[in-house]
Design an enzyme around this catalytic site. Structure first.
Site, PDB file in Angstrom:
ATOM      1  N   GLU A   1       1.123  -1.354   0.073  1.00 39.96           N
ATOM      2  CA  GLU A   1      -0.014  -0.364  -0.088  1.00 39.96           C
ATOM      3  C   GLU A   1       1.026   1.007   0.106  1.00 39.96           C
ATOM      4  O   GLU A   1       1.897   0.998   0.599  1.00 39.96           O
ATOM      5  CB  GLU A   1      -0.828  -0.210   1.738  1.00 39.96           C
ATOM      6  CG  GLU A   1      -1.844   0.787   1.248  1.00 39.96           C
ATOM      7  CD  GLU A   1      -2.453   1.208   1.744  1.00 39.96           C
ATOM      8  OE1 GLU A   1      -3.122   0.430   3.284  1.00 39.96           O
ATOM      9  OE2 GLU A   1      -4.124   1.915   1.781  1.00 39.96           O
TER      10      GLU A   1
ATOM     11  N   GLY B   1       3.054   2.401  10.604  1.00 42.31           N
ATOM     12  CA  GLY B   1       2.766   1.277  12.316  1.00 42.31           C
ATOM     13  C   GLY B   1       2.374  -0.387  11.970  1.00 42.31           C
ATOM     14  O   GLY B   1       3.111  -0.750  12.665  1.00 42.31           O
ATOM     15  N   ALA B   2       1.540  -0.123  11.144  1.00 44.61           N
ATOM     16  CA  ALA B   2       0.581  -1.228  10.626  1.00 44.61           C
ATOM     17  C   ALA B   2       0.100  -1.450   9.714  1.00 44.61           C
ATOM     18  O   ALA B   2      -0.413  -0.219   8.711  1.00 44.61           O
ATOM     19  CB  ALA B   2       0.185  -1.817  12.019  1.00 44.61           C
ATOM     20  N   MET B   3      -0.101  -2.547   8.819  1.00 41.20           N
ATOM     21  CA  MET B   3      -0.320  -2.972   7.598  1.00 41.20           C
ATOM     22  C   MET B   3      -1.259  -4.390   7.102  1.00 41.20           C
ATOM     23  O   MET B   3      -1.038  -5.181   7.684  1.00 41.20           O
ATOM     24  CB  MET B   3       0.529  -2.723   6.703  1.00 41.20           C
ATOM     25  CG  MET B   3       0.278  -2.965   4.778  1.00 41.20           C
ATOM     26  SD  MET B   3      -1.277  -1.944   4.194  1.00 41.20           S
ATOM     27  CE  MET B   3      -2.001  -2.571   3.082  1.00 41.20           C
ATOM     28  N   GLU B   4      -3.105  -3.802   6.888  1.00 41.87           N
ATOM     29  CA  GLU B   4      -3.907  -5.123   6.877  1.00 41.87           C
ATOM     30  C   GLU B   4      -3.732  -5.971   6.238  1.00 41.87           C
ATOM     31  O   GLU B   4      -4.656  -6.236   5.834  1.00 41.87           O
ATOM     32  CB  GLU B   4      -5.031  -3.926   6.888  1.00 41.87           C
ATOM     33  CG  GLU B   4      -5.116  -3.335   5.325  1.00 41.87           C
ATOM     34  CD  GLU B   4      -5.234  -2.296   5.637  1.00 41.87           C
ATOM     35  OE1 GLU B   4      -4.484  -1.425   6.326  1.00 41.87           O
ATOM     36  OE2 GLU B   4      -5.507  -1.687   4.663  1.00 41.87           O
ATOM     37  N   ASN B   5      -2.575  -6.090   5.210  1.00 43.40           N
ATOM     38  CA  ASN B   5      -2.762  -7.718   4.219  1.00 43.40           C
ATOM     39  C   ASN B   5      -4.097  -8.336   4.676  1.00 43.40           C
ATOM     40  O   ASN B   5      -3.214  -9.214   5.562  1.00 43.40           O
ATOM     41  CB  ASN B   5      -1.469  -7.830   4.315  1.00 43.40           C
ATOM     42  CG  ASN B   5      -0.589  -6.709   4.319  1.00 43.40           C
ATOM     43  OD1 ASN B   5      -0.260  -6.065   3.595  1.00 43.40           O
ATOM     44  ND2 ASN B   5       0.488  -6.645   5.322  1.00 43.40           N
TER      45      ASN B   5
ATOM     46  N   GLU C   1      -6.218  -3.065  12.534  1.00 41.96           N
ATOM     47  CA  GLU C   1      -6.080  -3.724  11.262  1.00 41.96           C
ATOM     48  C   GLU C   1      -7.209  -4.615  11.223  1.00 41.96           C
ATOM     49  O   GLU C   1      -7.228  -4.803   9.659  1.00 41.96           O
ATOM     50  CB  GLU C   1      -4.059  -4.383  11.247  1.00 41.96           C
ATOM     51  CG  GLU C   1      -3.336  -3.354  11.058  1.00 41.96           C
ATOM     52  CD  GLU C   1      -3.328  -2.545  10.588  1.00 41.96           C
ATOM     53  OE1 GLU C   1      -4.020  -2.244   9.592  1.00 41.96           O
ATOM     54  OE2 GLU C   1      -3.387  -0.964  11.267  1.00 41.96           O
TER      55      GLU C   1
HETATM   56  N1  BES Z   1      -3.091   0.859   5.896  1.00 41.56           N
HETATM   57  C1  BES Z   1      -3.013   1.404   6.928  1.00 41.56           C
HETATM   58  C2  BES Z   1      -1.546   1.297   6.362  1.00 41.56           C
HETATM   59  C3  BES Z   1      -0.670   2.039   6.088  1.00 41.56           C
HETATM   60  C4  BES Z   1      -0.586   3.775   5.664  1.00 41.56           C
HETATM   61  C5  BES Z   1       0.197   1.824   4.857  1.00 41.56           C
HETATM   62  C6  BES Z   1      -0.146   4.409   4.360  1.00 41.56           C
HETATM   63  C7  BES Z   1       0.574   2.294   3.850  1.00 41.56           C
HETATM   64  C8  BES Z   1      -0.029   4.198   3.642  1.00 41.56           C
HETATM   65  C9  BES Z   1      -3.377   1.054   8.161  1.00 41.56           C
HETATM   66  O1  BES Z   1      -4.499  -0.033   8.321  1.00 41.56           O
HETATM   67  C10 BES Z   1      -2.772   2.214   9.450  1.00 41.56           C
HETATM   68  O2  BES Z   1      -4.120   2.740   9.292  1.00 41.56           O
HETATM   69  N2  BES Z   1      -1.849   1.738  10.855  1.00 41.56           N
HETATM   70  C11 BES Z   1      -2.147   3.005  11.014  1.00 41.56           C
HETATM   71  C12 BES Z   1      -1.840   2.159  12.679  1.00 41.56           C
HETATM   72  C13 BES Z   1      -3.293   2.383  13.140  1.00 41.56           C
HETATM   73  C14 BES Z   1      -3.569   1.818  14.586  1.00 41.56           C
HETATM   74  C15 BES Z   1      -3.765   3.679  12.513  1.00 41.56           C
HETATM   75  C16 BES Z   1      -0.263   3.396  10.677  1.00 41.56           C
HETATM   76  O3  BES Z   1       0.420   3.022  10.276  1.00 41.56           O
HETATM   77  O4  BES Z   1      -0.159   4.800  11.293  1.00 41.56           O
HETATM   78 ZN    ZN Z   2      -5.640   1.847   8.772  1.00 45.64          ZN
END
Ligand code: BES
Ligand code: ZN
Length: 863
Positions: A140, A273-277, A310
């Site tokens: 992503e 922070g994290a990624m929902e693959n 996620e």
């Molecule tokens: N889909 C996002 C991660 C992401 C964001 C990937 C932008 C690539 C580009 C994920 O679901 C997300 O929102 N992660 C947050 C943490 C969440 C608990 C708010 C993050 O990475 O900060």
């Molecule tokens: Zn998200």
């Protein structure tokens, strides 16, 4: 550095993939990979002589196209394969005309693996004294194209069958379970089960030295938490939350989780922070691991929220996906709301909805007060613009308007509406209006009308309420922080839920300007519970009454903190004076609620920005000590077994504030504890909640020996939260030579790329170091861009710099520098930065002298 065209061209209109057979052979030593892919799909549109796919940085070594129709199969070799770098495209040209219909495209390709944390990238860590490398993906928003040619748009959903060749003795993971494996020399060739129909940005694979812990949901889904061997023991908490969330969501959404397994993987290097693959969720270590000896309560709570977030996406985002990035907020705003619902369900005593208002809504209101905010539904014209919208508007404003809708519809209708939406659009794509349609069908309320105003327009309203006798007069205008922009902006109105909880029905909406008759205007507090996305200002007399209600304890915490934050932001915007805010703060001397204190801490931070000269900083200290005294005494340094979640969260805030105001008992405590610490071993004796206060205090008052000791702790630590806490301290010394040393660390081997933005943001926040940090940033811009250019943190750099400056003289320099390096990823943040500096300078010009007088009076009255 790649050049980019101005407009995104969508490719899904020309070719619609149905299935990918993808095979990849990564070579970790050479940092390259080779692969081949067979894409079955449908060519639409007019006949022409080419098919276009996304790619970036790949070399396509062969391409053949097969047309399938009644006459049988017909294969064409590509006569020319043209990479079109400015568009991230590869164009496959043929001699023959290609008519619409079913095609199979076969491609062979190769590519390079680089250090930036997108596409396929290395994660480096130490194990038994040896350096190890895990390979992981981050696709992503549009980085699948770095690894294989594809139609890399969320709408281009397809199924994927992935085959990987990796070292035989290592763990290998992807979205789905392993279908078959066979040894091939020292390697193993793994084919994974075909995925559900999904978007390319959700594909993932990982291989390397990883260990796991396992659990199962009630319905038999296998949940595993993976980490590097030394860290796997810290996965229990996240694993437990994951199982409970999967069960909660299956039930809440009324749709079972569609895969047989769900992996959560903590990676030592990770950009976001994290990624929902789907089925293979990745995390930065800090967002998944909980080590009782090193993890603070706030970080542990964050782990719960991130896991819940996620996992929400496994339905909302993965099963049903936004059609285009314009509706990114559907994914992120919704998940940012749902994470609170789930964690509130699991831990009611954590009071997540109170925290929601401070951590999400207030952040959103702050950004949305700028002229250069954007609507929740935002147009995206350039691929590099995509990452600029992963911000507090898409996340926190999105979540906040969902919160308001939830309140407006009630829990039952909201949940039923969601169920309808997810069922109707499963394995497909949606726009914002599809969500409103579903909610409207189920609730029979005018959801579209109500919500459209909040998601299609930028900003939010300020309500001005004047109470006369038995009558209240209310008007609305757009809340604009920068008074300079106020006259020029167009008039926008919103349907505002008054939430007055007197004899006005709760869902009364004001649309423009209204007069209301009320029986108890004396006790009137609009936006009760703060679920409305707006601010309120009252006339002076009524505000005094509300202040007395704060003292009397008749207002709930959410209403207290709402009043305070509204007032503070109104002061920044020049609607009231800073002294009025300080006067109102007088009512909070007995305040004991964590969330309210969180706002008080923000308020003091904001006032400090007006006062960057030393005498005024000194003059503020007695006031801060007095304000915190009661809670410092109540809570003490050591936490008690029986105390509430909120009291534990409150302790670092209150002690931190008091220590920053030189409260002697705390300064002494911190310095003594630090002296007794001889190394990483006895850090464990210190409450993880208070390490930030301890390190921060010794750094602020310390010199070279403290710096050296903190640096040694940083370099020895394998805990990512601990390293960030130490980063905050290492960047907060007073001495320019020590800033210089801190800045030099940023691009050294001692700092991971994923942590660079913390180092910079913290360095900026040190008022003694901000100019030096600015110079460092300018001098190392090329390095930042090369290594973090695709990262979310990169486009935030202009704001990190701007938010610590409140003098017009800096503005020229700021504009000059960014003027020379401007690019689409930075434009939004740069414009916001200009506005932030302007409004902070204007605030300082208005209120600086008055707060100086206020504190002088305060101190002379004490003596
Ligand atoms: N889909 C996002 C991660 C992401 C964001 C990937 C932008 C690539 C580009 C994920 O679901 C997300 O929102 N992660 C947050 C943490 C969440 C608990 C708010 C993050 O990475 O900060
Ligand atoms: Zn998200």
């Amino acid at each position: 550095m790649k050049r980019m065209s101005k407009k995104v061209k969508r490719l899904f209109g020309g070719f619609k993939p149905k299935h990918y057979e993808l095979s990849l052979i990564p070579d970790r030593d050479a940092m390259t990979f080779t692969g081949n892919v067979t894409i079955a799909g449908y060519k639409t549109h007019r006949p022409n002589k080419r098919i276009t796919l996304h790619q970036v940085g790949l070399t396509i070594t062969g391409a053949a196209l097969t047309k399938h129709d009644k006459k049988g199969d017909q294969t064409f070799m590509a006569s020319r394969i043209n990479n079109h770098d400015a568009f991230d495209e590869v164009r496959l040209h043929t001699e023959q005309m290609l008519y619409p219909g079913e095609y199979t495209i076969k491609l062979t390709f190769k590519g390079k693996i680089t250090r930036p944390m997108d596409g396929l990238y290395p994660c480096v860590f130490q194990h038994k004294g040896k350096e190890q490398v895990i390979m992981a993906t981050q696709f992503e928003s549009h980085f699948a194209r770095q690894v294989f040619p594809c139609i890399d748009e969320p709408e281009a959903k397809a199924t994927f069958s992935l085959t990987l060749t990796t070292p035989a003795n290592e763990t290998v993971l992807a979205n789905t379970p392993v279908k078959s494996q066979k040894k091939h020399g020292r390697n193993i060739v793994t084919t994974f089960e075909t995925t559900p129909i999904m978007s390319t940005y959700l594909l993932a694979f990982i291989f390397g030295e990883l260990k796991y812990k396992e659990a199962r949901t009630k319905t038999g889904i296998t949940v595993r938490a993976y980490a590097t061997p030394d860290n796997v023991e810290h996965t229990d908490f996240a694993l437990d939350i994951a199982v409970k969330c999967l069960e909660f969501y299956s039930n809440y959404f009324g749709i079972s989780y569609p895969l047989p397994k769900c992996d959560l993987v903590a990676l030592p290097d990770f950009a976001a922070g994290a990624m929902e693959n789907w089925g293979c969720i990745t995390f930065r270590e800090q967002a998944l691991l909980v080590d009782p000896n090193h993890t603070s309560l706030a970080a542990k709570q964050q782990v719960a929220l991130v896991v819940a977030h996620e996992l929400t996406h496994q339905w909302f985002g993965n099963l049903v996906t936004m059609r285009w990035w314009t509706d990114l907020w559907l994914n992120e705003g919704f998940a940012s709301w749902m994470e609170y619902l789930a964690i509130n369900h699991l831990f009611p005593e954590w009071q997540m909805w109170v925290q929601f208002i401070v951590d999400e809504q207030h952040q959103a209101l702050k950004l949305d007060a700028l002229e250069h905010t954007h609507p929740v539904e935002v147009s995206v014209n350039h691929p590099d613009e995509i990452r600029t919208i992963f911000d507090a508007i898409s996340y926190s404003k999105g979540a906040s308007v969902i919160h308001m809708l939830h309140d407006y519809l009630g829990a039952k209708a909201f949940k039923d509406g969601l169920h309808h939406y997810l069922n109707k659009h499963a394995y497909s794509n949606t726009d914002t209006v599809d969500l409103w349609d579903a909610m409207e069908t189920i609730s029979k309320k005018p959801v579209k009308n109500f919500m459209h105003a909040w998601t299609s327009q930028p900003g939010f309203p300020l309500l001005t309420a004047t109470v006369h006798q038995n009558k209240i007069e209310i008007s609305q205008e757009r809340f604009i922080a920068n008074s300079k922009h106020r006259q020029t902006s167009e008039i926008i109105v919103w349907p505002v839920p008054l939430l007055a909880a007197t004899n006005v029905p709760n869902d009364t909406l004001i649309h423009n300007h209204g007069d209301f008759e009320m029986h108890y205007p004396d006790k009137l507090k609009l936006n009760q519970g703060q679920s409305g996305f707006y601010r309120v200002l009252y006339d002076n007399d009524h505000l005094d009454k509300l202040g007395r209600m704060v003292v009397a304890g008749t207002l709930l915490p959410l209403d207290r903190l709402g009043l305070l934050d509204d007032l503070l932001e109104s002061a920044k915007a020049g609607k009231v004076t800073a002294v009025k805010v300080l006067d109102f703060l007088e009512n909070f001397h007995s305040e004991d609620n964590y969330a309210v204190w969180d706002v008080i801490a923000t308020l003091i931070g904001a006032l400090r920005l007006l006062a960057d000269e030393e005498p005024l900083r000194e003059a503020m200290k007695p006031f801060i000590r007095d304000l915190t005294a009661k809670q410092v005494k109540r809570l003490g340094w050591d936490h008690k077994k029986s105390e509430s979640h909120f009291d534990r969260l409150l302790r670092p805030i209150v002690l931190g504030l008091a220590a920053s105001a030189d409260e002697p008992s705390l300064v002494e405590k911190c310095q003594n504890l630090f002296l007794q610490m001889s190394g990483a071993d006895n850090i464990a004796n210190i409450d993880p909640d208070l390490r930030g206060v301890l390190y921060g205090t010794v750094a602020r008052l310390g010199d070279r020996p403290e710096f050296n000791k903190l640096l040694a702790l940083h370099n020895a630590s394998t805990n990512s939260e601990e390293r960030i806490t130490l980063t905050a301290a290492l960047t907060s010394f007073k001495q320019p030579v020590l800033h210089e040393r801190a800045l030099r660390l940023i691009n050294s081997k001692n700092v991971r790329l994923q942590d660079v933005s913390y180092w910079l943001a913290y360095s900026f926040m040190n008022r003694h170091a901000k100019k030096q940090t600015w110079r460092w940033m300018k001098a190392h811009w090329a390095w930042l861009r090369k290594n973090l250019g695709n990262d979310l943190s990169f486009c935030r750099m202009p704001v990190y710099a701007a938010r610590v400056f409140s003098d017009d003289s800096f503005l020229k320099e700021y504009k000059k520098f960014f003027g020379t390096i401007m690019e689409p990823a930075l434009e939004r943040s740069f414009k916001q930065g200009v506005e932030i500096i302007e409004l902070q300078s204007a605030w300082k010009a208005r209120d600086h002298d008055a707060i100086k007088q206020y504190f002088a009076h305060y101190n002379s009255a004490k003596n």
